[in-house]
Design a protein around this motif. Structure first.
Motif, mmCIF file in Angstrom:
data_model
loop_
_atom_site.group_PDB
_atom_site.id
_atom_site.type_symbol
_atom_site.label_atom_id
_atom_site.label_comp_id
_atom_site.label_asym_id
_atom_site.label_seq_id
_atom_site.Cartn_x
_atom_site.Cartn_y
_atom_site.Cartn_z
ATOM 1 N N ASP A 3 0.811 -1.223 0.000
ATOM 2 C CA ASP A 3 0.000 0.000 0.000
ATOM 3 C C ASP A 3 0.844 1.274 0.000
ATOM 4 O O ASP A 3 0.328 2.350 0.268
ATOM 5 N N VAL A 4 2.129 1.146 -0.306
ATOM 6 C CA VAL A 4 3.005 2.324 -0.335
ATOM 7 C C VAL A 4 3.743 2.389 -1.674
ATOM 8 O O VAL A 4 4.436 1.447 -2.046
ATOM 9 N N THR A 5 3.566 3.505 -2.389
ATOM 10 C CA THR A 5 4.296 3.763 -3.623
ATOM 11 C C THR A 5 5.177 4.991 -3.416
ATOM 12 O O THR A 5 4.703 6.026 -2.940
ATOM 13 N N ILE A 6 6.458 4.861 -3.757
ATOM 14 C CA ILE A 6 7.387 5.990 -3.614
ATOM 15 C C ILE A 6 8.093 6.201 -4.960
ATOM 16 O O ILE A 6 9.030 5.464 -5.284
ATOM 17 N N PRO A 7 7.649 7.160 -5.776
ATOM 18 C CA PRO A 7 8.321 7.437 -7.047
ATOM 19 C C PRO A 7 9.752 7.906 -6.795
ATOM 20 O O PRO A 7 9.987 8.809 -5.987
ATOM 21 N N SER A 8 10.691 7.286 -7.474
ATOM 22 C CA SER A 8 12.097 7.587 -7.211
ATOM 23 C C SER A 8 12.456 9.038 -7.498
ATOM 24 O O SER A 8 13.318 9.621 -6.832
ATOM 25 N N ASN A 9 11.785 9.651 -8.489
ATOM 26 C CA ASN A 9 12.130 11.029 -8.835
ATOM 27 C C ASN A 9 11.644 12.041 -7.810
ATOM 28 O O ASN A 9 11.882 13.246 -7.951
ATOM 29 N N THR A 10 10.971 11.558 -6.753
ATOM 30 C CA THR A 10 10.588 12.441 -5.648
ATOM 31 C C THR A 10 11.467 12.213 -4.426
ATOM 32 O O THR A 10 11.239 12.802 -3.375
ATOM 33 N N VAL A 11 12.465 11.331 -4.573
ATOM 34 C CA VAL A 11 13.358 10.984 -3.460
ATOM 35 C C VAL A 11 14.739 11.566 -3.735
ATOM 36 O O VAL A 11 15.373 11.237 -4.735
ATOM 37 N N SER A 12 15.215 12.433 -2.858
ATOM 38 C CA SER A 12 16.540 13.029 -3.051
ATOM 39 C C SER A 12 17.643 12.186 -2.432
ATOM 40 O O SER A 12 18.779 12.181 -2.914
ATOM 41 N N SER A 13 17.310 11.457 -1.358
ATOM 42 C CA SER A 13 18.310 10.641 -0.670
ATOM 43 C C SER A 13 17.606 9.650 0.246
ATOM 44 O O SER A 13 16.372 9.656 0.369
ATOM 45 N N GLU A 18 11.603 11.144 4.186
ATOM 46 C CA GLU A 18 10.781 10.752 5.328
ATOM 47 C C GLU A 18 10.041 9.446 5.091
ATOM 48 O O GLU A 18 9.880 8.630 6.007
ATOM 49 N N ARG A 19 9.563 9.228 3.848
ATOM 50 C CA ARG A 19 8.826 7.994 3.553
ATOM 51 C C ARG A 19 9.746 6.779 3.624
ATOM 52 O O ARG A 19 9.357 5.725 4.139
ATOM 53 N N VAL A 20 10.963 6.953 3.123
ATOM 54 C CA VAL A 20 11.954 5.879 3.179
ATOM 55 C C VAL A 20 12.342 5.605 4.631
ATOM 56 O O VAL A 20 12.408 4.455 5.071
ATOM 57 N N GLN A 21 12.557 6.670 5.385
ATOM 58 C CA GLN A 21 12.937 6.527 6.787
ATOM 59 C C GLN A 21 11.837 5.854 7.607
ATOM 60 O O GLN A 21 12.118 5.071 8.523
ATOM 61 N N SER A 22 10.582 6.141 7.276
ATOM 62 C CA SER A 22 9.469 5.525 7.995
ATOM 63 C C SER A 22 9.465 4.012 7.801
ATOM 64 O O SER A 22 9.258 3.253 8.761
ATOM 65 N N LEU A 23 9.742 3.558 6.573
ATOM 66 C CA LEU A 23 9.776 2.119 6.302
ATOM 67 C C LEU A 23 10.964 1.458 6.990
ATOM 68 O O LEU A 23 10.856 0.347 7.512
ATOM 69 N N ILE A 24 12.106 2.139 6.983
ATOM 70 C CA ILE A 24 13.286 1.588 7.655
ATOM 71 C C ILE A 24 13.035 1.486 9.153
ATOM 72 O O ILE A 24 13.389 0.474 9.787
ATOM 73 N N LEU A 25 12.412 2.497 9.718
ATOM 74 C CA LEU A 25 12.103 2.469 11.148
ATOM 75 C C LEU A 25 11.172 1.316 11.489
ATOM 76 O O LEU A 25 11.371 0.609 12.485
ATOM 77 N N GLN A 26 10.144 1.107 10.653
ATOM 78 C CA GLN A 26 9.233 -0.006 10.898
ATOM 79 C C GLN A 26 9.968 -1.346 10.808
ATOM 80 O O GLN A 26 9.755 -2.237 11.643
#
Length: 302
Positions: A62-72, A76-84
């Motif tokens: 249920d989570v889509t993260i377009p790469s062109n919206t991610v700088s590193s 926050e969305r990437v960090q949230s998944l890593i934290l989980q």
């Protein structure tokens, strides 16, 4: 061999995310290439004797993260998944990898990553985990091995808590190596990327290796060969709910000391500034004179 545990997190739409078999194949390809580069090594480099194994694999449907919206990887969305993922794996010492959808990150890179500090007491007593984000164009390449290098290079250079660096130990003051065949060149070779002695020496001292970790995890079962002995991966394996902040419903991060926050803030800045982390598809490795040698010692160029 020393061991790096890897937790893989696929978001919806990421390359190879459609089925369990496709996800497993991409993970195994990335881990095999990482073990080639850091374990057995390539001519004319050295063996690092570091083995990469899968601790857990997840699909976030249920989570889509377009790469062109991610700088590193600091997104926050990437960090949230890593934290989980860290939470449901009891904060295991590991490299946490998030696969996002789309060709490149907003910076043009195909990957970004590095270390983070945990349980910091002093520069000789602390823990580390690794984190990286990979786009679709990182598939079938040595990008995971490269990003793992940035995490493995995390170290204190003195007794000062301000001395943490992720620089390439064979190229002081720089994130990357200048040799176009080196794994840690900013444009990662598409084939046979080697590591040198200085890189291997520092990597083998990393707290991200299970053997050097200050966190002893009973959840990681290893066989004598260094491969994972038995880990169950359900085809629809998803992250569980974790404790969240009552005001914003976001995962609540583990308690950090003021020094840990300060150090990690500085590290996150260093990671964000890393570049370009792209693939060099045109590079051709030099001829290996022992490639077809039938000698079983396998020790000619290492």
């Amino acid at each position: 061999m020393a061991t790096v545990s890897v937790v893989s997190i696929f978001t919806r739409g990421a390359r190879s995310s459609d089925t369990f078999e496709m996800r497993r194949a991409r993970v195994q390809s990335d881990l095999s290439r990482a073990t080639e580069a850091w374990g057995t090594g390539f001519f004319p480099g050295v063996r690092g004797n570091i083995n990469f194994v899968s601790l857990n694999e997840y699909y976030i449907s249920d989570v889509t993260i377009p790469s062109n919206t991610v700088s590193s990887v600091n997104d926050e969305r990437v960090q949230s998944l890593i934290l989980q993922a860290r939470t449901v794996n009891n904060n295991a010492t590991a490299l946490y990898v998030v696969y996002v959808s789309g060709g490149n990150l907003s910076s043009g890179a195909v990957g970004n990553g590095g270390p983070q500090i945990i349980n910091f007491n002093n520069t000789n007593n602390y823990g580390v985990y690794g984190q990286t984000v990979l786009s679709d164009n990182a598939a079938d390449s040595y990008l995971l091995a490269h990003e793992a290098g940035h995490a493995l290079f995390g170290r204190f250079t003195s007794n000062s808590s301000n001395s943490f660096t992720i620089n390439d130990p064979s190229n002081p003051g720089n994130d990357h190596n200048n040799n176009p065949q080196n794994l840690m060149n900013g444009f990662v070779p598409a084939s046979a990327p080697f590591i040198n002695e200085a890189q291997a020496t520092v990597a083998l001292q990393s707290r991200m290796l299970l053997e050097n970790s200050t966190i002893q995890m009973a959840t990681v079962s290893l066989s004598a060969s260094g491969q994972t002995a038995s880990i169950s991966h359900a085809p629809n394996h998803t992250l569980q709910k974790v404790p969240a902040c009552p005001c914003c419903d976001r995962p609540k991060p583990p308690e950090e000391s003021e020094r840990e926050r300060r150090i990690n803030k500085a590290i996150s800045k260093l990671i964000k500034e890393i570049g370009p982390d792209k693939i060099n598809p045109k590079f051709k490795p030099p001829h290996d004179p022992f490639k077809h040698c039938k000698c079983k010692c396998n020790d000619h160029h290492h």
